[in-house]
Scaffold this motif. Structure first.
Motif, mmCIF file in Angstrom:
data_model
loop_
_atom_site.group_PDB
_atom_site.id
_atom_site.type_symbol
_atom_site.label_atom_id
_atom_site.label_comp_id
_atom_site.label_asym_id
_atom_site.label_seq_id
_atom_site.Cartn_x
_atom_site.Cartn_y
_atom_site.Cartn_z
ATOM 1 N N ILE A 261 0.850 -1.196 0.000
ATOM 2 C CA ILE A 261 0.000 0.000 0.000
ATOM 3 C C ILE A 261 0.883 1.242 0.000
ATOM 4 C CG2 ILE A 261 -1.874 1.224 1.147
ATOM 5 C CD1 ILE A 261 -2.581 -1.353 2.584
ATOM 6 N N HIS A 262 0.736 2.073 -1.020
ATOM 7 C CA HIS A 262 1.486 3.318 -1.113
ATOM 8 C C HIS A 262 0.534 4.457 -0.731
ATOM 9 C CE1 HIS A 262 4.395 0.772 -3.053
ATOM 10 N NE2 HIS A 262 3.563 0.500 -4.053
ATOM 11 N N TRP A 263 0.610 4.844 0.546
ATOM 12 C CA TRP A 263 -0.397 5.734 1.103
ATOM 13 C C TRP A 263 -0.354 7.125 0.467
ATOM 14 C CZ3 TRP A 263 -3.845 3.254 3.962
ATOM 15 C CH2 TRP A 263 -3.472 2.057 4.583
ATOM 16 N N ARG A 264 0.810 7.668 0.265
ATOM 17 C CA ARG A 264 0.910 9.023 -0.275
ATOM 18 C C ARG A 264 0.394 9.092 -1.722
ATOM 19 N NH1 ARG A 264 3.724 12.398 3.009
ATOM 20 N NH2 ARG A 264 5.085 11.448 4.591
ATOM 21 N N LEU A 286 -12.558 6.446 -0.713
ATOM 22 C CA LEU A 286 -13.254 5.672 0.314
ATOM 23 C C LEU A 286 -12.514 4.375 0.621
ATOM 24 C CD1 LEU A 286 -15.638 5.217 2.185
ATOM 25 C CD2 LEU A 286 -16.927 4.271 0.242
ATOM 26 N N VAL A 287 -11.991 3.717 -0.410
ATOM 27 C CA VAL A 287 -11.229 2.480 -0.194
ATOM 28 C C VAL A 287 -9.994 2.769 0.645
ATOM 29 C CG1 VAL A 287 -10.071 0.549 -1.310
ATOM 30 C CG2 VAL A 287 -12.031 1.624 -2.423
ATOM 31 N N LEU A 288 -9.293 3.833 0.310
ATOM 32 C CA LEU A 288 -8.084 4.206 1.046
ATOM 33 C C LEU A 288 -8.410 4.543 2.501
ATOM 34 C CD1 LEU A 288 -5.090 4.445 0.230
ATOM 35 C CD2 LEU A 288 -5.448 6.905 -0.022
ATOM 36 N N ALA A 289 -9.549 5.224 2.703
ATOM 37 C CA ALA A 289 -9.950 5.601 4.066
ATOM 38 C C ALA A 289 -10.268 4.372 4.910
ATOM 39 C CB ALA A 289 -11.168 6.522 4.004
ATOM 40 N N LYS A 290 -10.954 3.404 4.330
ATOM 41 C CA LYS A 290 -11.300 2.191 5.080
ATOM 42 C C LYS A 290 -10.057 1.344 5.360
ATOM 43 C CE LYS A 290 -15.545 2.817 5.932
ATOM 44 N NZ LYS A 290 -15.990 2.930 7.334
ATOM 45 N N LEU A 291 -9.130 1.315 4.400
ATOM 46 C CA LEU A 291 -7.879 0.604 4.640
ATOM 47 C C LEU A 291 -7.113 1.244 5.796
ATOM 48 C CD1 LEU A 291 -6.469 -0.179 1.070
ATOM 49 C CD2 LEU A 291 -6.928 -1.837 2.883
ATOM 50 N N ALA A 292 -7.059 2.579 5.791
ATOM 51 C CA ALA A 292 -6.354 3.292 6.863
ATOM 52 C C ALA A 292 -7.028 3.060 8.206
ATOM 53 C CB ALA A 292 -6.307 4.780 6.533
ATOM 54 N N GLN A 293 -8.352 3.097 8.243
ATOM 55 C CA GLN A 293 -9.080 2.870 9.487
ATOM 56 C C GLN A 293 -8.798 1.478 10.035
ATOM 57 O OE1 GLN A 293 -13.352 3.320 9.151
ATOM 58 N NE2 GLN A 293 -13.715 2.465 11.193
#
Length: 400
Positions: A261-264, A286-293
């Motif tokens: 996962i490349h967050w930036r 939304l996908v990135l937000a749920k992964l981060a959560q």
């Protein structure tokens, strides 16, 4: 070392508590330990591996008088933990499959042939799931030969190949026989038995491409809303949204690692399990937000590198693609779609169909889905009804 069932049972329970097992699971272990203690009374409560073997074989329920799969699993897993402690001094809590262990051929020649085939697949870098499939069919064929009293590879003939395929029809659907033949052919090529390959060609199995309908936009919206508004866990939401938006295969979602996962950049980069090809995909916010959560708040503490872990102890990677299927269906049911059964295959078709309807070129769709060959994407043309209608030629004299 105190080798009584009571003392060893306390060690097992302590290890389960330290590993954060659920209380209900620990209680089930306590129940099994209790009945093992009753059996051990005949030898002053002492535990031995012979006693454990006897206990694990007690698979008939005294209440019903019938075989109990639950009893076999409960007693068997307790004995595995006890034996691991007796032999090594540590309680081995690693995952074990529920299913029966695969039986290997008895013939030394067949065993050596199967071992050579496994080494060849390993050296060619085939995915582990592919090795399991191809190796499993080869093993079954060799066992089939032994059942027919054939223990030499030179004695195998074309009739045995056709007979083996016929025996698979009891467990394989007719529409899946093409897959069985395709997975069996590489083994025969490896052995350089052209006569057996010619016999395999006589099966004349055909590949079936079912037309998988697209998911209604209203249903998709409900599922996304359930993921967005916290009706399901962050882990389940992230997995389902990944399936919906990217069409990733279940094996790739299961093996996705934190470093992928490349967050930036808001992307994921991985090597596909099926093709071995690298793939980089953008992630919707939304996908990135749920992964981060999930990673920051809900993911259990674990040394595992995989992103998605079991919620219950042991907190290891999800076992297989079936776990992804269960999770996706839980999300659909939580969104109100209780009568629908969906998996990553149908969501993969859905993602491709959405891209096709949006006017994306087939090479682009092929790149997003991570196909090894662009021809693999042609199957999705069958769901583009509007484009197919434009291909219809007018009938001569239709205006008369």
């Amino acid at each position: 070392m105190d080798a009584t069932v009571a003392a060893l049972g306390d060690i097992i329970v302590t290890a389960l508590k330290d590993a954060d097992y659920m209380q209900s699971t620990i209680n089930q272990y306590r129940k099994s330990i209790k009945w093992l203690g009753v059996l051990a009374e005949e030898q002053d409560g002492q535990y031995t591996r012979a006693l454990g073997k006897k206990f694990a074989s007690m698979t008939v329920s005294p209440r019903t008088g019938k075989y109990s799969a639950q009893r076999r699993f409960d007693y068997g897993r307790l004995v595995c933990l006890l034996d691991s402690y007796v032999l090594t001094g540590t309680v081995d809590l690693s995952m074990r499959p529920r299913g029966l262990q695969k039986e290997f051929p008895n013939s030394p020649e067949f065993a050596d042939l199967l071992d050579s085939w496994s080494q060849d697949m390993e050296q060619r870098g085939l995915a582990r799931s592919t090795q399991t499939c191809l190796g499993g069919l080869a093993c079954e064929y060799l066992r089939f030969l032994e059942a027919g009293r054939v223990s030499s590879w030179d004695a195998a003939d074309g009739a045995s190949v056709l007979g083996f395929l016929e025996s698979l029809r009891d467990r394989w659907a007719a529409s899946n026989m093409w897959s069985a033949v395709s997975s069996f052919r590489p083994f025969l090529k490896f052995t350089q038995r052209t006569d057996l390959l010619d016999a395999l060609a006589l099966a004349r199995t055909k590949r079936h491409h079912d037309i998988i309908p697209m998911i209604d936009s209203g249903v998709e919206r409900q599922v996304v809303d359930a993921c967005q508004h916290g009706s399901v866990t962050a882990r389940n939401a992230a997995i389902t949204l990944l399936c919906l938006s990217t069409g990733l295969r279940a094996c790739d979602i299961r093996s996705l690692q934190l470093k992928d996962i490349h967050w930036r950049e808001g992307t994921i980069g991985l090597v596909q399990q099926k093709t071995g090809n690298p793939l980089t995909l953008p992630l919707a916010p939304l996908v990135l937000a749920k992964l981060a959560q999930y990673v920051l708040e809900d993911r259990p503490t674990s040394d595992a590198h995989e992103v998605f872990l079991r919620l219950k102890a042991p907190h290891v990677a999800l076992s297989d693609h079936a776990a992804i299927y269960v999770i996706v269906n839980k999300v659909f049911h939580a969104s109100g779609m209780k009568d629908m059964k969906v998996g990553t295959r149908s969501l993969r078709y859905n993602a491709a169909s959405k891209l096709l309807q949006a006017g994306a070129a087939l090479p682009t769709i092929s790149a997003i889905l991570g196909h090894a060959h662009t021809d693999s994407t042609n199957v999705y043309l069958s769901v583009d009804t509007e484009q197919l209608r434009s291909c219809i030629l007018p009938l001569p004299g239709a205006g008369l």
